[in-house]
Design a protein around this motif. Structure first.
Motif, short mmCIF file in Angstrom:
data_model
loop_
_atom_site.label_atom_id
_atom_site.label_comp_id
_atom_site.label_asym_id
_atom_site.label_seq_id
_atom_site.Cartn_x
_atom_site.Cartn_y
_atom_site.Cartn_z
N CYS A 194 5.47 -0.16 5.96
CA CYS A 194 4.19 0.41 5.85
C CYS A 194 4.11 1.66 6.73
O CYS A 194 4.67 1.55 7.88
N CYS B 129 0.56 -1.31 -0.06
CA CYS B 129 -0.18 -0.08 -0.01
C CYS B 129 0.79 1.11 0.19
O CYS B 129 0.26 2.23 -0.45
N CYS B 130 2.19 1.22 0.40
CA CYS B 130 3.11 2.64 0.31
C CYS B 130 4.36 2.30 -0.21
O CYS B 130 5.36 2.58 0.65
ZN ZN Z 1 1.51 0.31 3.50
#
Ligand code: ZN
Length: 563
Positions: free
Chosen positions: A362, A345-346
């Motif tokens: 994360c 996600c990042c």
């Molecule tokens: Zn993440």
């Protein structure tokens, strides 16, 4: 077999960022879950059905779902058909919980054997002793074998113990008693529910670990009371009953399971609880035998940190500094977990792993590993503080047992991070921890050097430094500076009167990491990796070496050792 079904939304994999709709089956009898899982698996092509939360003990699932734990003080509402647990009285974070006053006994059975012979099931019973663990009052049961068996049942019913401790109950005492009771046609009732002792359903397992073959017998369980086999319990031997109570509470494992579990299994249970609370499914994998490991084994097996080779020979004016639970603290502070290192996600996260350019961490969520470690790290620190500040010797013992039990779980946590048998293990997380470790140790070396110390050896979480004519406060100010700059707690293990780093046996010019012996200012001997500490050394030789070291430990300097 199936009672109900639902379609809840869950994170299928720990690394998933979105929930999926899954089919949840509620069984009439939870003991059938493995059977049903195998059946479902056979119904489809390989991998067509993905199954989760299969091989978790039903007692464990029950603890997780109701947010309760063993030895919890709570009220139960039984007015409806279901049990309603109201546990506001007690909390798993509590360090001052009150336990029931348990009635515990030691049970010993003596077969009739000729001296020097190994007892067999075909030998009849000579006598049985029942000892109260607190008062040490002992009952000795003798007579004909059938009388002994009847007397034993009667005494157990009268004493009504909570815990029965044996020295080999899983492998000998209980299977032997079962065998003898069958021969004598006696219903041997030793539990609280009137069920005669049964032969355990599973055979024990043999497994191989670090060059040795071990046998783990299957557990002899009693309904309504806890049987602990002290020969088959790492936790009990390391931290006693108080350590076992603490572990069972924190990790939410039934007491008889906790007493026999490897520390890794305790750690896993704590992670499963946190996974379930966060709607993450627990993958089903064939579980291999778990290998109990010692602290030394773990550190050696998982060595991936910076090693500053020792300066061989004898040294004076040496101090050793050790970081406190360094690996778990790195995982906790840096949020390292299977799903947070290189998360989906990042990818532009500002949190980077040193040396490893493509590793990010994360920024959005806390990992299951750091969430699970928090309670272990914080409670251990509290217990250590309480142990050092109380004057009550009884309390001191209790706090020490509890912090020791937690220490073992912390030690194991790193090995489990990369261990392929762990459900949430991932090698990248393991590598990230090592990278942070090297950075911290390197930083520590620079700080010590800037204060005029010479570095003699550094490995994983320890550093040996040398400086002539130090003044009292030197180490204290060095410690403070290291802690402030690295952000990790470090403690002064002690200063040595003298210490020897020994060379490799195969090549006398090469130094070997973590192989040394020395004597602290207070006369305590510390040694690592030399014969007296190794398991493959003959006892005679190890005793001789120990004896020589004890004599040498009285010397205050290298000159005195020589004289
Ligand atoms: Zn993440």
């Amino acid at each position: 077999m199936i009672k109900e079904y639902h379609f809840p939304s869950r994170y299928e994999l720990i690394t998933d960022t979105n929930r999926s709709q899954v089919l949840e089956l509620e069984l009439k009898d939870s003991t059938y879950s493995l059977k049903l899982a195998k059946k479902i698996e056979r119904m489809g092509r390989f991998g067509q059905f993905r199954l989760y939360n299969i091989d978790i003990l039903s007692e464990q699932s029950y603890f997780y779902e109701h947010d309760i734990f063993p030895l919890m003080e709570c009220k139960v509402d039984v007015s409806n058909s279901k049990l309603n647990w109201m546990g506001n009285e007690d909390n798993v974070w509590s360090t001052e919980y009150e336990l029931p006053l348990f009635n515990n006994i030691n049970l010993k059975v003596y077969p009739k054997v000729k001296e020097g012979k190994i007892p067999r099931f075909t030998d009849s019973i000579a006598s049985v002793t029942i000892q109260n663990c607190d008062t040490k009052d002992t009952i000795n049961i003798q007579g004909s074998e059938i009388d002994i068996l009847y007397q034993l049942v009667k005494q157990i019913e009268k004493i009504n113990p909570d815990f029965i401790l044996t020295e080999d109950g899983d492998s000998f005492t209980f299977p032997y008693l079962k065998y003898r009771s069958e021969i004598n046609q006696v219903d041997l009732i030793l539990d609280r529910e009137g069920i005669p002792l049964r032969r355990s359903e599973k055979d024990g397992i043999s497994y191989f670990s670090y060059g040795k073959i071990y046998f783990k017998p299957s557990a002899a369980k009693l309904f309504g009371r806890i049987h602990i086999d002290t020969y088959n319990s790492f936790v009990l031997n390391e931290s006693g009953l108080q350590g076992l109570y603490e572990l069972a509470r924190i990790c939410r494992l039934p007491l008889h399971t906790a007493s026999r579990a490897s520390i890794g299994k305790c750690m896993s249970s704590l992670q499963f609880y946190n996974a379930m609370r966060n709607d993450i499914l627990i993958p089903w994998k064939p579980t291999l035998a778990e290998h109990p490991k010692s602290l030394g084994d773990l550190l050696t097996a998982d060595r991936g940190g910076l090693i500053f080779e020792p300066t061989m020979g004898v040294h004076e004016n040496v101090a050793e500094l050790d970081f406190v639970s360094l690996y778990p603290t790195i995982m906790f502070k840096k949020n390292i977990s299977a799903e947070t290192v290189i998360c989906n996600c990042c990818s532009h996260s500002k949190l980077r792993v040193p040396e490893l350019l493509n590793y990010h961490i994360c920024e959005k969520r806390r990992g299951i590993v750091p969430i699970s470690l928090e309670i272990l790290l914080k409670k251990r620190a509290i217990y250590k503080n309480k142990k050092n500040s109380t004057a009550n010797p009884e309390l001191k013992k209790i706090y020490d047992a509890r912090q020791t039990a937690l220490k073992w779980v912390l030690v194991t946590s790193f090995g489990y991070l990369g261990f392929n048998n762990a459900k949430f293990g991932r090698i990248d997380a393991h590598i990230a921890v090592c990278a942070f470790d090297r950075q911290i140790l390197l930083q520590t070396i620079r700080i010590a050097e800037s204060h005029g110390f010479k570095i003699l050896h550094a490995i994983v979480d320890s550093i040996w430094i040398q400086k002539k004519d130090t003044i009292n406060n030197d180490y204290e100010s060095l410690k403070t500076e290291i802690e402030n700059k690295t952000g990790f707690p470090i403690s002064l293990e002690g200063t040595y009167k003298w210490i020897v780093f020994v060379p490799s046996k195969n090549n006398t010019i090469l130094p070997v990491s973590n192989r040394y012996f020395g004597v602290f200012e207070d006369g305590t001997v510390k040694m690592r990796g030399i014969e007296a500490r190794r398991h493959d050394t003959a006892e005679f030789f190890s005793n001789v070496q120990q004896g020589i070291l004890n004599i040498m430990s009285e010397a205050n300097s290298i000159k005195e050792v020589r004289d």
